[in-house]
Design a protein around this motif. Structure first.
Motif, PDB file in Angstrom:
ATOM      1  N   ALA A   1      -5.056   1.008  -3.453  1.00 43.43           N
ATOM      2  CA  ALA A   1      -4.528   1.362  -2.132  1.00 43.43           C
ATOM      3  C   ALA A   1      -5.621   1.313  -1.081  1.00 43.43           C
ATOM      4  O   ALA A   1      -5.392   0.836   0.041  1.00 43.43           O
TER       5      ALA A   1
ATOM      6  N   LYS B   1      -6.254  -2.317  -0.225  1.00 37.06           N
ATOM      7  CA  LYS B   1      -5.163  -2.898   0.559  1.00 37.06           C
ATOM      8  C   LYS B   1      -5.131  -2.333   1.977  1.00 37.06           C
ATOM      9  O   LYS B   1      -4.843  -3.060   2.924  1.00 37.06           O
ATOM     10  N   MET B   2      -5.427  -1.051   2.129  1.00 39.06           N
ATOM     11  CA  MET B   2      -5.465  -0.457   3.465  1.00 39.06           C
ATOM     12  C   MET B   2      -6.587  -1.084   4.291  1.00 39.06           C
ATOM     13  O   MET B   2      -6.419  -1.366   5.480  1.00 39.06           O
TER      14      MET B   2
ATOM     15  N   THR C   1       0.826  -1.198   0.000  1.00 39.25           N
ATOM     16  CA  THR C   1       0.000   0.000   0.000  1.00 39.25           C
ATOM     17  C   THR C   1       0.864   1.253   0.000  1.00 39.25           C
ATOM     18  O   THR C   1       0.580   2.215  -0.720  1.00 39.25           O
TER      19      THR C   1
END
Length: 170
Positions: free
Chosen positions: A144, A147-148, A90
């Motif tokens: 991102a 993934k976060m 990320t």
């Protein structure tokens, strides 16, 4: 020159070809269509401001992610290697997106200063450069975020997705 061995996963995952095709193919297609259809930016200043804002957002998200990982490492002995991998991936996506947004802003600034009028070839060229980068940054931003969220779930919820709350008749 000696290479530094970083703490990486022992298992190597194969590249995700579908993700790479989407991440690079869609922006490339947008660039080809922009040249083919002779798309022109009518107000590059507004897009440039948006690109600069996106670069700031992505860089700020990176600093927040780094701070979160540091606090987690202080609080817990280990957050797990798979969570570390998610944090690393990320962070890389956020930094690449911030760099791409900054590059896009610079291209727009240069193109705005160079072009004589909206119908010249420089406008078509800058549009063909800027639009694929904007699509690429948008796709990186989506990656991102996912993934976060996955890292958050893995660290705080044990990897389980949060249950949807049901509304009651009360």
């Amino acid at each position: 020159m000696r290479r530094v061995q970083l703490d990486v996963d022992e298992e190597r995952l194969p590249p995700d070809l579908a993700s790479r095709l989407v991440l690079y193919g869609i922006p490339a297609a947008v660039g080809v269509v922009a040249v083919w259809q002779q798309w022109r930016l009518t107000d590059p200043g507004a897009i440039g401001a948006g690109c600069a804002l996106m670069a700031g957002i992505l860089f700020t998200a990176f600093t927040q992610l780094a701070s979160l990982r540091d606090r987690l490492e202080d609080r817990h002995e280990s957050i797990g290697e798979s969570s570390r991998r998610l944090f690393r991936e990320t962070a890389a996506h956020l930094l690449v997106g911030a760099l791409a947004s900054a590059t896009e802003s610079i291209v727009l600034i240069v193109a705005s200063g160079v072009r004589a009028h909206p119908d010249d070839k420089m406008n078509v060229a800058s549009t063909a450069i800027v639009l694929p980068i904007a699509v690429y940054v948008f796709l990186l931003f989506i990656m991102a975020i996912r993934k976060m969220y996955a890292a958050y779930l893995r660290v705080f919820e044990g990897g389980r997705y949060l249950r949807a709350t049901r509304k009651t008749g009360r």
